[in-house]
Design a protein around this motif. Sequence first.
Motif, short mmCIF file in Angstrom:
data_model
loop_
_atom_site.label_atom_id
_atom_site.label_comp_id
_atom_site.label_asym_id
_atom_site.label_seq_id
_atom_site.Cartn_x
_atom_site.Cartn_y
_atom_site.Cartn_z
N CYS A 272 0.86 -1.02 -0.01
CA CYS A 272 -0.18 0.09 0.04
C CYS A 272 0.97 1.18 -0.07
CB CYS A 272 -0.82 -0.18 1.18
SG CYS A 272 -1.81 1.53 1.40
N ARG A 273 0.56 2.33 -0.53
CA ARG A 273 0.95 3.71 -0.73
C ARG A 273 -0.12 4.58 -0.31
NH1 ARG A 273 5.00 4.82 -5.00
NH2 ARG A 273 6.46 4.06 -3.55
N MET A 274 -0.17 5.17 0.77
CA MET A 274 -0.93 5.99 1.09
C MET A 274 -0.48 7.56 0.91
SD MET A 274 -2.63 6.98 4.93
CE MET A 274 -1.26 7.64 5.72
N LEU A 275 -1.12 8.30 0.04
CA LEU A 275 -0.77 9.56 -0.33
C LEU A 275 -1.70 10.55 0.60
CD1 LEU A 275 -0.47 9.15 -4.16
CD2 LEU A 275 1.37 9.49 -2.53
N VAL A 276 -1.33 11.49 1.24
CA VAL A 276 -1.76 12.19 2.30
C VAL A 276 -1.48 13.89 1.52
CG1 VAL A 276 -2.24 13.28 4.45
CG2 VAL A 276 -1.78 10.89 3.97
N ARG A 277 -2.84 14.53 1.45
CA ARG A 277 -2.48 15.94 1.08
C ARG A 277 -2.59 16.81 2.20
NH1 ARG A 277 -3.77 19.11 -3.82
NH2 ARG A 277 -4.78 17.36 -4.83
N VAL A 278 -1.50 17.76 2.62
CA VAL A 278 -1.83 18.27 3.70
C VAL A 278 -1.68 20.05 3.32
CG1 VAL A 278 -0.37 19.34 5.63
CG2 VAL A 278 -0.23 16.66 4.99
N ASP A 279 -2.80 20.48 3.67
CA ASP A 279 -3.32 22.04 3.33
C ASP A 279 -3.23 22.58 4.60
OD1 ASP A 279 -3.92 24.22 1.48
OD2 ASP A 279 -6.09 23.52 1.65
N HIS A 280 -2.42 23.91 4.47
CA HIS A 280 -2.48 24.57 5.57
C HIS A 280 -2.25 23.97 7.06
CE1 HIS A 280 -4.33 27.26 2.71
NE2 HIS A 280 -3.58 28.22 3.30
N ASP A 281 -1.32 23.02 6.87
CA ASP A 281 -1.18 22.05 8.05
C ASP A 281 -2.12 21.22 8.65
OD1 ASP A 281 1.09 21.25 9.68
OD2 ASP A 281 0.33 22.29 11.31
N ARG A 282 -3.10 20.93 7.66
CA ARG A 282 -4.03 19.93 7.98
C ARG A 282 -4.22 19.12 6.82
NH1 ARG A 282 -7.06 20.54 12.97
NH2 ARG A 282 -6.61 22.47 13.70
N VAL A 283 -4.71 17.63 7.22
CA VAL A 283 -4.78 16.84 6.19
C VAL A 283 -6.16 17.10 5.61
CG1 VAL A 283 -5.56 14.21 5.99
CG2 VAL A 283 -3.77 15.04 7.70
N SER A 284 -6.25 17.04 4.24
CA SER A 284 -7.39 17.45 3.39
C SER A 284 -7.85 16.24 2.53
CB SER A 284 -7.10 18.64 2.62
OG SER A 284 -6.08 18.50 1.67
N GLU A 285 -6.84 15.45 2.17
CA GLU A 285 -7.17 14.46 1.48
C GLU A 285 -6.22 13.07 1.68
OE1 GLU A 285 -7.90 14.22 -3.07
OE2 GLU A 285 -7.49 16.56 -2.78
N VAL A 286 -6.85 11.94 1.51
CA VAL A 286 -6.13 10.76 1.86
C VAL A 286 -6.55 9.73 0.49
CG1 VAL A 286 -5.74 8.74 3.14
CG2 VAL A 286 -6.10 10.86 4.14
N HIS A 287 -5.43 9.30 0.11
CA HIS A 287 -5.62 8.36 -1.37
C HIS A 287 -4.78 7.00 -1.05
CE1 HIS A 287 -8.19 11.26 -3.83
NE2 HIS A 287 -6.86 12.04 -3.07
N TYR A 288 -5.38 6.05 -1.60
CA TYR A 288 -4.54 4.82 -1.60
C TYR A 288 -4.13 4.23 -2.67
CZ TYR A 288 -6.18 4.85 3.41
OH TYR A 288 -6.57 5.36 4.62
N THR A 289 -2.99 3.60 -2.89
CA THR A 289 -2.62 3.11 -4.24
C THR A 289 -1.93 1.90 -4.00
OG1 THR A 289 -0.61 4.32 -4.35
CG2 THR A 289 -2.43 5.15 -5.33
N GLY A 290 -1.72 1.02 -4.96
CA GLY A 290 -0.95 -0.45 -5.03
C GLY A 290 -1.78 -1.60 -4.96
N ASN A 291 -1.34 -2.63 -4.96
CA ASN A 291 -1.85 -3.84 -4.54
C ASN A 291 -2.44 -4.03 -3.35
OD1 ASN A 291 -2.93 -6.47 -4.98
ND2 ASN A 291 -0.79 -7.29 -5.08
N ASP A 292 -3.58 -3.36 -2.93
CA ASP A 292 -3.70 -3.15 -1.60
C ASP A 292 -5.23 -3.48 -1.00
OD1 ASP A 292 -5.33 -1.24 -2.94
OD2 ASP A 292 -4.77 0.28 -1.65
N ASP A 293 -5.77 -4.59 -1.86
CA ASP A 293 -7.09 -5.00 -1.51
C ASP A 293 -6.89 -6.23 -0.71
OD1 ASP A 293 -8.42 -2.67 -2.89
OD2 ASP A 293 -8.76 -3.99 -4.50
N GLU A 294 -7.94 -6.28 0.29
CA GLU A 294 -7.98 -7.62 0.99
C GLU A 294 -8.88 -8.56 0.31
OE1 GLU A 294 -6.50 -8.44 3.81
OE2 GLU A 294 -6.02 -7.15 5.11
N TYR A 295 -8.93 -9.70 0.66
CA TYR A 295 -9.97 -10.71 0.12
C TYR A 295 -11.51 -10.30 0.01
CZ TYR A 295 -6.30 -14.17 0.01
OH TYR A 295 -5.08 -14.64 -0.10
#
Length: 164
Positions: free
Chosen positions: A67-90
């Motif tokens: 899993c790769r978690m990409l976090v957008r930090v805007d004005h020192d606050r988390v504004s978005e979280v996205h996940y990429t990769g081969n990251d699904d469970e069954y």
Amino acid sequence: MIGMTSYDLQSCAGIPASTKKLNDTTELWQYDGSMALPTMPADSGFIPVQSAISIYQSALGGGGTTCRMLVRVDHDRVSEVHYTGNDDEYIGTDGICSIITRGCARQRESTMRRVNAGPFGPVSAFHPPRTPPQSATATYSDQSGKYVPKFSKDDTQPVIQPVK
């Protein structure tokens, strides 16, 4: 985690593997995690367990390892979280990413948003939570208004050109 401060994010998820400054107010933080798949013994006997798991994975997916978690930090606050990769469970999506966010889920930080929507809502193994709208400074560069794509059949001209 939307809305929490960057300090609280670091205290529960750790230091990011890499960061990218997008503009004066916005950064992207990248977290990486991996998990080994459990191994099953080769099929022997009456129940072909390994064969059944292989068929399930090829037909329906799941059994991811990274899993790769990409976090957008805007004005020192988390504004978005996205996940990429081969990251699904069954069952469910982005389940491997829990190895990154587990610390945040187990102990709530003071700036985290509480989710009270019943047992199946707004966060589920089957759909992501709604992403709130972003501020203009978090999503647009001041350069994007000065340069625009101009598509033409002339291959000698650059696609991105100044606005005239």
